[in-house]
Design a protein around this motif. Structure first.
Motif, PDB file in Angstrom:
ATOM      1  N   UNK A 138       0.849  -1.185   0.000  1.00 34.00           N
ATOM      2  CA  UNK A 138       0.000   0.000   0.000  1.00 34.00           C
ATOM      3  C   UNK A 138       0.885   1.235   0.000  1.00 34.00           C
ATOM      4  N   UNK A 139       0.439   2.265  -0.719  1.00 33.46           N
ATOM      5  CA  UNK A 139       1.184   3.521  -0.782  1.00 33.46           C
ATOM      6  C   UNK A 139       2.679   3.236  -0.966  1.00 33.46           C
ATOM      7  N   UNK A 140       3.516   3.682  -0.042  1.00 36.12           N
ATOM      8  CA  UNK A 140       4.957   3.480  -0.186  1.00 36.12           C
ATOM      9  C   UNK A 140       5.489   2.501   0.851  1.00 36.12           C
ATOM     10  N   UNK A 141       4.751   1.408   1.054  1.00 37.14           N
ATOM     11  CA  UNK A 141       5.211   0.423   2.026  1.00 37.14           C
ATOM     12  C   UNK A 141       4.655  -0.954   1.701  1.00 37.14           C
ATOM     13  N   UNK A 149       0.862 -11.288  16.469  1.00 39.88           N
ATOM     14  CA  UNK A 149      -0.084 -10.173  16.427  1.00 39.88           C
ATOM     15  C   UNK A 149       0.550  -8.925  15.832  1.00 39.88           C
ATOM     16  N   UNK A 150       1.845  -9.006  15.507  1.00 38.25           N
ATOM     17  CA  UNK A 150       2.535  -7.855  14.946  1.00 38.25           C
ATOM     18  C   UNK A 150       2.558  -7.917  13.424  1.00 38.25           C
ATOM     19  N   UNK A 151       2.428  -6.750  12.813  1.00 37.15           N
ATOM     20  CA  UNK A 151       2.675  -6.599  11.387  1.00 37.15           C
ATOM     21  C   UNK A 151       3.882  -5.683  11.220  1.00 37.15           C
ATOM     22  N   UNK A 152       4.626  -5.894  10.162  1.00 40.73           N
ATOM     23  CA  UNK A 152       5.819  -5.091   9.906  1.00 40.73           C
ATOM     24  C   UNK A 152       5.575  -4.181   8.703  1.00 40.73           C
ATOM     25  N   UNK A 153       6.178  -2.995   8.766  1.00 42.28           N
ATOM     26  CA  UNK A 153       6.204  -2.101   7.615  1.00 42.28           C
ATOM     27  C   UNK A 153       7.587  -2.231   6.976  1.00 42.28           C
ATOM     28  N   UNK A 154       7.602  -2.572   5.678  1.00 47.69           N
ATOM     29  CA  UNK A 154       8.850  -2.825   4.966  1.00 47.69           C
ATOM     30  C   UNK A 154       8.981  -1.854   3.791  1.00 47.69           C
ATOM     31  N   UNK A 155      10.213  -1.567   3.419  1.00 40.36           N
ATOM     32  CA  UNK A 155      10.475  -0.755   2.242  1.00 40.36           C
ATOM     33  C   UNK A 155      10.146  -1.579   0.996  1.00 40.36           C
ATOM     34  N   UNK A 160      13.756  -3.618   3.466  1.00 35.21           N
ATOM     35  CA  UNK A 160      14.259  -3.329   4.802  1.00 35.21           C
ATOM     36  C   UNK A 160      13.084  -3.017   5.730  1.00 35.21           C
ATOM     37  N   UNK A 161      13.161  -3.549   6.957  1.00 35.19           N
ATOM     38  CA  UNK A 161      12.090  -3.313   7.924  1.00 35.19           C
ATOM     39  C   UNK A 161      12.162  -1.881   8.456  1.00 35.19           C
ATOM     40  N   UNK A 162      11.001  -1.218   8.503  1.00 38.94           N
ATOM     41  CA  UNK A 162      10.920   0.147   9.026  1.00 38.94           C
ATOM     42  C   UNK A 162      10.409   0.186  10.458  1.00 38.94           C
ATOM     43  N   UNK A 163       9.341  -0.541  10.730  1.00 34.98           N
ATOM     44  CA  UNK A 163       8.783  -0.583  12.078  1.00 34.98           C
ATOM     45  C   UNK A 163       7.800  -1.741  12.183  1.00 34.98           C
ATOM     46  N   UNK A 164       7.356  -2.006  13.422  1.00 41.94           N
ATOM     47  CA  UNK A 164       6.324  -3.013  13.672  1.00 41.94           C
ATOM     48  C   UNK A 164       5.193  -2.376  14.470  1.00 41.94           C
ATOM     49  N   UNK A 204      -3.380   2.493  12.555  1.00 44.71           N
ATOM     50  CA  UNK A 204      -3.403   2.265  13.998  1.00 44.71           C
ATOM     51  C   UNK A 204      -3.242   0.815  14.410  1.00 44.71           C
ATOM     52  N   UNK A 205      -3.561  -0.132  13.521  1.00 46.46           N
ATOM     53  CA  UNK A 205      -3.551  -1.547  13.877  1.00 46.46           C
ATOM     54  C   UNK A 205      -4.837  -2.014  14.530  1.00 46.46           C
TER      55      UNK A 205
END
Length: 262
Positions: A138-141, A149-155, A160-164, A204-205
Motif C-alpha cells: 500500500x502507498x509506499x510500504x 499479532x505484529x505486522x511489519x512495515x517494509x520498504x 528493509x524493515x521500518x517498524x512493527x 493504527x492496527x
C-alpha cells in the motif's frame, strides 16, 4: 503460513478464543459476513499461500510445501498462463505485486524473492528476520505478517524493515495473522486455522471489522492443513476472491452487514 502444527494452532486459538468470533467483538467493530456471488474452479493441488489480482484481472497464486512450491498466473476461469517453480529447499508463502515487481516470501528461509511481474523471472532477493507468512502493499510500504499479532512495515524496494505495530481487537492482540490484502487504508488478514478475516486500520492496527467466512464451502480433501487462505481484492470493485489450501474452488464474494440489511 506453512504446514499445520498442533502447538501453533492451540496457542493461537487459546489466545483468540475471546476475540476471533464476530459475536465477541465490541460495539465499535463491524460484524460482516462473506457472501458468495460466484463459485469459480480452482486447483486442488495448490497449497495456496498468496493470492493477488492484477488490474487486467490476471490472478497470481503463490503456493507452499518444500519441493512443490511455485508461483503461477491464471485467468479467473481457471486457465493457467505462466508458472515458475521455487528452489526445492524453499517453502513458498505470501505474494504481492507493486507495479512491475512481485515479491514472494518464504516460510522459514528468511528470504524474499523479487520477480518481474510479467515474466515471473527472479530479479533479486532480500533477507528478513523470522518467519514469513503474508504480505501486501500500500502507498509506499509493504505490510508483512509472521503469524504473531505484529505486522511489519517494509520498504517496497529494498525490503528493509521500518517498524512493527500490533493488531488489536477491543484492546487485545490478535495472533495468527496470516494471508494479507491491502485495500486503501485497510489491511485484510485471515486468522490462521479459522474462517475469520480481520479488517485492520493500516495506520493504527485497530481491527475495524470481523468478517465471518464460515459460509464458504470447503470442498478440499479432509486435512487439517486445508484451511481458508487466500484473499485478493478485485480492482475497481468492492468484491474479493477467497480460497484456501488445496481448495478446488475459489469464491467471488462481497462482505456484507447482514443485520443492517434486515
Amino acid at each position: 503460513m506453512g504446514r499445520f502444527t498442533a502447538a501453533v494452532c492451540c496457542s493461537t486459538l487459546a489466545l483468540l478464543a475471546g476475540c476471533s468470533s464476530p459475536e465477541a467483538a465490541g460495539p465499535g467493530v463491524e460484524r460482516l459476513t462473506a457472501h458468495v456471488e460466484q463459485r469459480l474452479p480452482f486447483d486442488s493441488s495448490s497449497f495456496t499461500q498468496g493470492l493477488e489480482v492484477a488490474e487486467d484481472g490476471t490472478i497470481y497464486v503463490g503456493t507452499g510445501q518444500e519441493g512443490e512450491s511455485r508461483l503461477y498466473t491464471r485467468s479467473p476461469e481457471g486457465e493457467e498462463l505462466r508458472s515458475v517453480d521455487l528452489d526445492p529447499a524453499f517453502f513458498g508463502e505470501g505474494i504481492t505485486r507493486i507495479d512491475d515487481i512481485l515479491w514472494q516470501l518464504t516460510w522459514q528461509n528468511g528470504t524474499a524473492i523479487r520477480r518481474d511481474a510479467a515474466t515471473l523471472e527472479e530479479t533479486g532477493r532480500a533477507h528478513y528476520d523470522g518467519e514469513g507468512w503474508g504480505i501486501c502493499s500500500r502507498e509506499n510500504e509493504v505490510i508483512f505478517s509472521d503469524g504473531t499479532a505484529e505486522l511489519r512495515r517494509m520498504d517496497p524496494e529494498t525490503f528493509q524493515e521500518r517498524e512493527r505495530f500490533t493488531v488489536t481487537l477491543d484492546g487485545q492482540p490478535v495472533l495468527g495473522l496470516n494471508e494479507l490484502e491491502c485495500v486503501g487504508d485497510d489491511i485484510y488478514a485471515n486468522v490462521f486455522t479459522t474462517t475469520n478475516i480481520m479488517r485492520i486500520d493500516a495506520a493504527t492496527g485497530d481491527v475495524t471489522a470481523v468478517i465471518d467466512a464460515s459460509a464458504l464451502p470447503n470442498n478440499a480433501e479432509p486435512d487439517p492443513n486445508n484451511v481458508l487462505n487466500g484473499i485478493a481484492h478485485i480492482p475497481g470493485t468492492q468484491e474479493f476472491y477467497l480460497t484456501g489450501k488445496r481448495w478446488p474452488d475459489m469464491y467471488r464474494v462481497t462482505f456484507r452487514d447482514e443485520q443492517a440489511a434486515k
